[in-house]
Structures are given as C-alpha cells and as structure tokens.
Design a protein around this motif. Structure first.
Motif, mmCIF file in Angstrom:
data_model
loop_
_atom_site.group_PDB
_atom_site.id
_atom_site.type_symbol
_atom_site.label_atom_id
_atom_site.label_comp_id
_atom_site.label_asym_id
_atom_site.label_seq_id
_atom_site.Cartn_x
_atom_site.Cartn_y
_atom_site.Cartn_z
ATOM 1 N N ILE A 1 0.955 -0.911 0.080
ATOM 2 C CA ILE A 1 -0.080 -0.139 -0.191
ATOM 3 C C ILE A 1 0.735 1.280 0.109
ATOM 4 N N TYR A 2 1.732 1.283 0.887
ATOM 5 C CA TYR A 2 2.743 2.536 1.035
ATOM 6 C C TYR A 2 3.576 2.787 -0.122
ATOM 7 N N TYR A 3 4.378 1.540 -0.670
ATOM 8 C CA TYR A 3 5.033 1.526 -1.675
ATOM 9 C C TYR A 3 4.238 2.045 -3.207
ATOM 10 N N ALA A 4 3.010 1.711 -3.341
ATOM 11 C CA ALA A 4 2.345 2.329 -4.321
ATOM 12 C C ALA A 4 1.851 3.724 -4.144
ATOM 13 N N TYR A 5 1.716 4.085 -3.000
ATOM 14 C CA TYR A 5 1.261 5.431 -2.749
ATOM 15 C C TYR A 5 2.554 6.326 -2.880
ATOM 16 N N PHE A 6 3.517 5.866 -2.448
ATOM 17 C CA PHE A 6 4.888 6.899 -2.744
ATOM 18 C C PHE A 6 5.313 6.642 -4.111
ATOM 19 N N LEU A 7 4.942 5.615 -4.775
ATOM 20 C CA LEU A 7 5.540 5.448 -6.161
ATOM 21 C C LEU A 7 4.555 6.708 -7.215
ATOM 22 N N ILE A 8 3.215 6.494 -6.823
ATOM 23 C CA ILE A 8 2.245 7.380 -7.477
ATOM 24 C C ILE A 8 2.788 8.728 -7.175
ATOM 25 N N LEU A 9 2.909 8.852 -5.953
ATOM 26 C CA LEU A 9 3.097 10.400 -5.465
ATOM 27 C C LEU A 9 4.303 10.979 -6.333
ATOM 28 N N VAL B 1 3.887 11.208 -10.208
ATOM 29 C CA VAL B 1 3.099 12.504 -10.765
ATOM 30 C C VAL B 1 4.279 13.740 -10.452
ATOM 31 N N TYR B 2 4.898 13.797 -9.380
ATOM 32 C CA TYR B 2 5.732 14.867 -8.811
ATOM 33 C C TYR B 2 6.565 15.111 -10.100
ATOM 34 N N LEU B 3 7.538 14.038 -10.589
ATOM 35 C CA LEU B 3 8.498 14.173 -11.582
ATOM 36 C C LEU B 3 8.125 14.407 -12.895
ATOM 37 N N VAL B 4 6.761 13.949 -13.324
ATOM 38 C CA VAL B 4 6.152 14.202 -14.384
ATOM 39 C C VAL B 4 5.813 15.585 -14.697
ATOM 40 N N LEU B 5 5.170 16.008 -13.626
ATOM 41 C CA LEU B 5 4.808 17.592 -13.715
ATOM 42 C C LEU B 5 6.171 18.314 -13.803
ATOM 43 N N PHE B 6 7.290 18.058 -13.162
ATOM 44 C CA PHE B 6 8.348 18.629 -12.878
ATOM 45 C C PHE B 6 8.916 18.806 -14.429
ATOM 46 N N VAL B 7 8.929 17.631 -15.193
ATOM 47 C CA VAL B 7 9.454 17.755 -16.729
ATOM 48 C C VAL B 7 8.748 18.597 -17.664
ATOM 49 N N ILE B 8 7.429 18.099 -17.329
ATOM 50 C CA ILE B 8 6.379 18.873 -18.107
ATOM 51 C C ILE B 8 6.696 20.427 -18.099
ATOM 52 N N PHE B 9 6.774 20.748 -16.956
ATOM 53 C CA PHE B 9 6.719 22.275 -16.493
ATOM 54 C C PHE B 9 8.268 22.774 -16.967
ATOM 55 N N GLY B 10 9.285 22.052 -16.835
ATOM 56 C CA GLY B 10 10.531 22.425 -17.478
ATOM 57 C C GLY B 10 10.522 22.654 -18.870
ATOM 58 N N PHE C 1 12.130 7.421 -13.463
ATOM 59 C CA PHE C 1 11.515 6.142 -12.753
ATOM 60 C C PHE C 1 12.223 5.402 -11.841
ATOM 61 N N SER C 2 13.544 4.888 -12.411
ATOM 62 C CA SER C 2 14.207 4.155 -11.835
ATOM 63 C C SER C 2 14.807 4.457 -10.272
ATOM 64 N N PHE C 3 15.075 5.715 -10.516
ATOM 65 C CA PHE C 3 15.653 6.486 -9.346
ATOM 66 C C PHE C 3 14.531 6.597 -8.093
ATOM 67 N N ILE C 4 13.248 6.902 -8.675
ATOM 68 C CA ILE C 4 12.419 7.295 -7.570
ATOM 69 C C ILE C 4 12.114 5.874 -6.974
ATOM 70 N N ASN C 5 12.131 4.639 -7.686
ATOM 71 C CA ASN C 5 12.072 3.638 -7.154
ATOM 72 C C ASN C 5 13.072 3.177 -5.976
ATOM 73 N N LEU C 6 14.265 3.496 -6.089
ATOM 74 C CA LEU C 6 15.430 3.302 -5.345
ATOM 75 C C LEU C 6 15.240 4.282 -4.215
ATOM 76 N N GLN C 7 14.693 5.499 -4.353
ATOM 77 C CA GLN C 7 14.421 6.386 -3.307
ATOM 78 C C GLN C 7 13.578 6.032 -2.350
ATOM 79 N N ILE C 8 12.368 5.280 -2.711
ATOM 80 C CA ILE C 8 11.283 4.840 -1.955
ATOM 81 C C ILE C 8 12.176 3.453 -1.144
ATOM 82 N N VAL C 9 12.847 2.627 -1.642
ATOM 83 C CA VAL C 9 13.367 1.772 -0.982
ATOM 84 C C VAL C 9 14.113 2.097 0.172
ATOM 85 N N LEU C 10 15.104 3.435 -0.170
ATOM 86 C CA LEU C 10 15.966 3.930 0.665
ATOM 87 C C LEU C 10 15.200 4.431 2.033
ATOM 88 N N SER C 11 13.957 5.091 1.658
ATOM 89 C CA SER C 11 13.204 5.623 2.708
ATOM 90 C C SER C 11 12.782 4.531 3.790
#
Length: 642
Positions: free
Chosen positions: A89-97, A100-109, A130-140
């Motif tokens: 549940i929390y992995y999916a929640y963090f992954l979606i969050l 969305v955050y990075l897609v908006l970041f790239v689109i805005f740039g 996408f690969s890095f945010i998965n690694l970042q979630i695991v590190l969290s």
C-alpha cells in the motif's frame, strides 16, 4: 563631425584654399547577426535538479517515522494489517506520488523552454527518473528502520540531501572534466545514490548544452552505446541497486516491526536469538527471589495451578494464558533495575471481563504493553488463542482489539474515517461496514453535533478517548485490551461505554485496567489487584469484598471534646474495633460483621446522641474501594518490612 573636419582643414591650408570635406553620413560595415546562446539551465541544472528530485526522500521518511513514533503502524498491525500489505500500500502510494511529482516537473521544465528537458529524449528521462524514485522509496523504508523520532529523521535526511548533492557536484564534475581520474573508480562512486543521480543529470545537461550550440537533438537511445556516455552505466547501477536493496529493506523493516525496536544492534541480536516454542520460557535474567506463599493468597496459587493445567493442553479453550510473565527495565547510570511485572500468571476464558486494579506504577500498563506487542517480556510467556506472544504476534493481531492508554490517531482523519479504515482491516465491507461504523459511533456518543465527521485534531481529549474505545470494539476481535478506557469521560459517556462493553463481552475476552472501582464492579466478572508488579489477589468482586472486607465502617463526626466518647462507644460495641481514620473530630472504625449486629450499633448511637452532640454519623458496608486500599496498603507495608 563635418564642421569640425572642415575647420581643421582651413586651419592647415588657410581660409582661401577652398578645400572642404563632404561627409554626409556614417554606416557600419555589414556583418552576420549574433545572439547570446548560453543555456544557464543546463549549466546549473545537475545540482539544482538533484535537490528537487531528492526532496521526496525526507517527505517519505518523515511519513514513515511519524507512524512509527506515534505507534500508528503498530495500531494497524494489531487490527490485522500485515507487513506485506502495509508495504504494498505505502510503496504504491509513494510511487504514484513521486511519479506525478516528476512528470509535472519535466512537463513544467519543457513548457517554460528549458533545453535540459526539451532536447533530450523523453523516454530516457522517464526511465532514468522512474528507476531512481523506486530506489529512493526503498531507501526511505530502509532508513526508517533506524529512526524513532521524526525531528531526528528530518534533520539527518536534509543534511544528507544537501551535503551529498554538493559533494557529488564537486567530485563528479571535477573527475569527469579533469580527465585524470580513472573511469572505473567513478563507476564505483556512483553506487552512492546521490552520485548516480548527479551523474545522470550531468549527462543530460551536457547533451542539452551541445544541442543548444549545434542545433542537434540531445541524448537519444543510440547514444547509450557510446563508451564515453555514462548514462547507461548509471541506469544499470540504479536498477540493480534497487533490486538488491528491496528485499534487504523489507527484511530489516520486518525485523524492526516484530521487535518494535529501531536500533540496528537490537535487530541483529533479535535475529540471532533462538525462537521460543510452546513451553515455559526459562530466562534467568530476572533474579526475583521474593516468593511469598501466604494463606490469604491461596487464590493466586489456585490461578497458577489452573495455568499449569491449561498449558498441558494444546487446545485449551482459553482466550488468554499468562505463564510467569516478568518485565524488568534495566537501570542506567548506576540506577537500580525496575521490576515492573513479577511472575504474573493468569488464565482468562472467553466471555469474561478481567479487571486489573492497582496504584500508579503497579505494572498494569507494562503488562498490557507486553500483551499487545509494544514491549518484549524479560522472561515468561503468554498465549493468546494458543499463539505465543514471543513468536506469533502476527497471528494474534488478526483477532485482537486494543484501546491503549494514550490515543493513537491520525490528526487529519475524521472519526468516521478511522472506524471505516479499521473496520475494513477487520474484513468488514459494504452495508455491514456502514452498520458497524454507525453502531460504534452511537455507542460512544460521537454522532451528536456532527462530531463523527470532524477531523480528530478538533476533538477534545474525551472525544479522542471515546473514538479509541470504538476502534477497539469494531469488528470481531476475540480478545480486547482496554488500558484505563474511561479516563477523561463525562458520566453520560461513561455509562454508554459500560453498556457497549457489556454487550461486547458476550463472545470475547476483555482485559481492562482502571482506577474506577465503580467501573470495575459494573463491568468485570473477575478482579485482580497488582502492587509493585506482583499479583496480590484475584476473584469475583463479591468474593474479594467478603474476603478482605468482612466488616462495617462506622463513621462519626463530633466536636473535639467528645472524641473520647466516640472511641469508647466503638470499643464497647467491639473490643477489637480498629480505628482507620481520625481527623478534626471525624473518626472511622472497622467493625467485624461476625461480631457485631447492626441493631446494636443503632441502639448505641442513639444512646450516645442523648448525651453528646453528634454532627453526623453513618454505617456503611465494605466497598471495593475499601478492599483496594486495604490490599494495596498491606502489600506496600510488607514490601517495606522485607
């Protein structure tokens, strides 16, 4: 300009020379137009963008540690949420969050015209981020196992982000542009997540700069085959590191949650420890040699014999069995050890409510904490529905309800949302869930004034307490622990609580600690009194009153000069009458029921009132409060003598 030139010629040649300069206008020589083409976003992008991406790490870490600090995750586990579903549940929640955050970041740039995003292939950017945010979630998740305080986790997380970003920006750029540092050592450095993130952003920025200078597109999939390009190595490192750390993080998180401890050393010790089995745990850490076998404690001996008989049966039919349970808090800085629970043995069948009484510091909350998994016993064992609290807490949680001493609630959720969430954990759904939520809210008076749909942060202390009680009773929990449930409740809410508990105990076992003698007598089928961690007595309320309170309490208030007459009256009624209270003309005497008659007391008082002025008097039967005071005072006195 023409006038100045003609004046100068006349000065040289004279006024009559007639020589003049015909200068009508000036014009620049034709040249190719140029404009400034420096891409500042690509120059400063790697470090700045690294901080933007890495800021998700402390957000996720704070969320996980917050639930850990406030024991919300333990509360969810106690209502049936296992580690696997929690992670999903929390992995999916963090992954979606994060996505969305990075897609908006790239689109805005890209929309504001940054070549860093416009010129480079969007597919490569997506795979890298996408690969890095998965690694970042695991590190969290991994980092959360080593923290127990939100403030500490936040401070270290932000220091890591900004410090590692600056270090990566300095080292990686210098090593790559200097050309003297071996490339294979750069690859080794990229194992550190901050360095791999910076290297990938650096490659994207370099291709963006070249694209702005030459007009060619930025990095493409074909460019990954270039041996001078580090993007492919970076993505491989990130993906492999994510796949390796994922099971490691889950394992450490599971070990920490089972033992309710966040220290690495504690986790290693726990993993190396042998698992206890269905037998009495023999641990010699507790040196408790104060074994008292007294005639008035035959009920405790009988309870221990019942426990021994139950333990010999695999399917005992008892809801809770405690076998010589002990808890010691080891002293620090030269302080002595604190013996919180000393060899407690209990057997609780279904359909019974057991009340635990005792003064502050008697060990009631320590006992509850061990039973619900908040702390580990120092020695001994306990079994809930034949599952050991040492090895089978996951199975115990599936059929357990808890109202802890301190409310464990989400401040931003409403009361109804809390009950809906915990109801789903108890396998309720649809109309059954809605009905259970409404009944729970009604039973604790949270439907009035729209309180059910208010956020918990707007609740008073009593309302939070009522919600905690409702959470513990929702669903089909077979064993419910209530640690001082009526604290802070008004009389009306207390009465509603008693009604709800009486209805709930029909097919389940309830262990309740309280300081209210009235509550204990109303709700509890059996009562036990603890003093200094040791069980002093156990039995039904009427049995305890008969055993420890076989006396009347005569209370009389007179002026000071008549105190002697009151004392003589008591001694005349019963020569061994015991004075238990004396203050400013008010005296209390205990009169044995077997040696005095009520009629004799009334007659003696009427005779006294003819001679002296009696301001007030009363004759009361022994109450549970009297029993509690007598047992607690006697136990403390014997401990001081010993």
């Amino acid at each position: 300009m023409r006038w100045v030139s003609n004046a100068y010629l006349q000065f040289l040649q004279g006024q009559g020379s007639g020589i003049k300069m015909l200068l009508e206008f000036t014009k620049e020589m034709p040249k190719q137009a140029t404009r400034l083409t420096i891409d500042f976003s690509s120059l400063i992008g790697p470090l700045f963008f690294e901080w933007v991406v890495a800021l998700l790490f402390p957000v996720m870490l704070t969320y996980l540690v917050y639930e850990k600090q406030h024991k919300l995750r333990t509360m969810m586990k106690m209502h049936g949420l296992g580690n696997g579903p929690y992670w999903i549940i929390y992995y999916a929640y963090f992954l979606i969050l994060s996505t969305v955050y990075l897609v908006l970041f790239v689109i805005f740039g890209a929309l504001i015209g940054l070549n860093f995003f416009k010129t480079n292939d969007y597919g490569i950017q997506f795979v890298f981020f996408f690969s890095f945010i998965n690694l970042q979630i695991v590190l969290s998740f991994l980092a959360a196992t080593f923290f127990s305080k939100v403030n500490t986790a936040q401070a270290i997380a932000y220091l890591y982000i900004f410090g590692s970003g600056l270090m990566a920006g300095s080292l990686i750029r210098n090593f790559l542009e200097g050309g003297k540092f071996p490339r294979h050592w750069i690859t080794v450095l990229e194992i550190i997540p901050a360095f791999s993130l910076y290297r990938g952003l650096y490659e994207l920025s370099q291709y963006a700069i070249r694209a702005s200078e030459t007009g060619n597109p930025g990095i493409q999939w074909s460019d990954l085959n270039d041996h001078t390009n580090g993007m492919r190595d970076v993505m491989i490192i990130i993906i492999v590191e994510w796949l390796v750390l994922l099971p490691v993080a889950y394992y450490f998180d599971y070990a920490a949650s089972v033992g309710n401890s966040s220290g690495l050393l504690s986790i290693i010790k726990r993993l190396l420890r042998k698992n206890p089995t269905w037998r009495r745990i023999a641990v010699n850490e507790v040196a408790d040699n104060d074994v008292h076998v007294e005639m008035e404690k035959l009920d405790i001996i009988k309870e221990r014999e019942t426990v021994d008989q139950v333990l010999q049966q695999r399917n005992s039919g008892y809801a809770v069995v405690c076998d010589d349970l002990k808890k010691v808090y080891h002293g620090k800085d030269g302080n002595p050890d604190k013996y919180a629970v000393r060899g407690l043995s209990l057997a609780l069948p279904y359909g019974e409510c057991l009340g635990i009484l005792g003064p502050n510091g008697a060990g009631k909350s320590s006992f509850i904490s061990m039973m619900i998994g908040f702390s580990k016993p120092t020695s001994g064992n306990a079994f809930v529905q034949d599952f050991s609290i040492h090895t089978d807490m996951e199975n115990i949680y599936n059929s357990m309800g808890v109202c802890p001493q301190n409310d464990m609630l989400w401040e931003m959720l409403t009361g109804r949302e809390h009950l809906q969430f915990y109801g789903r954990l108890k396998s309720l759904s649809g109309s059954a869930l809605d009905l259970a939520v409404e009944e729970s809210l009604r039973s604790v008076n949270l439907l009035l004034g729209g309180a059910a749909d208010k956020q918990v942060r707007k609740y008073s202390g009593g309302m939070k307490r009522r919600l905690s009680i409702a959470i513990s009773l929702i669903g089909d929990a077979k064993v419910v622990y209530m640690d001082e449930p009526s604290t802070g409740l008004d009389p009306a809410s207390r009465k509603s609580l008693w009604t709800a508990v009486k209805q709930a105990k029909q097919d389940r076992a309830i262990i309740l600690t309280t300081h209210s003698m009235e509550e204990a007598e109303v709700l509890c089928d059996r009562l036990c009194i603890m003093v200094d961690g040791r069980l002093q007595c156990i039995g039904r309320p009427k049995e305890l009153i008969a055993r420890y309170g076989g006396y009347y309490v005569l209370t009389m208030t007179t002026s000071s000069e008549f105190e002697r007459e009151v004392e003589d009256l008591a001694l005349k009624l019963l020569p061994n009458a015991r004075k238990v209270y004396h203050l400013s003309g008010t005296q209390k005497y205990e009169l044995s029921k077997q040696q005095v008659r009520i009629a004799d007391v009334f007659m003696a008082v009427e005779n006294l009132k003819r001679r002296v002025e009696v301001q007030a008097w009363g004759l009361a039967d022994t109450t549970m409060e009297d029993v509690f005071v007598k047992v607690a005072t006697g136990a403390q006195s014997s401990d001081e003598l010993s």
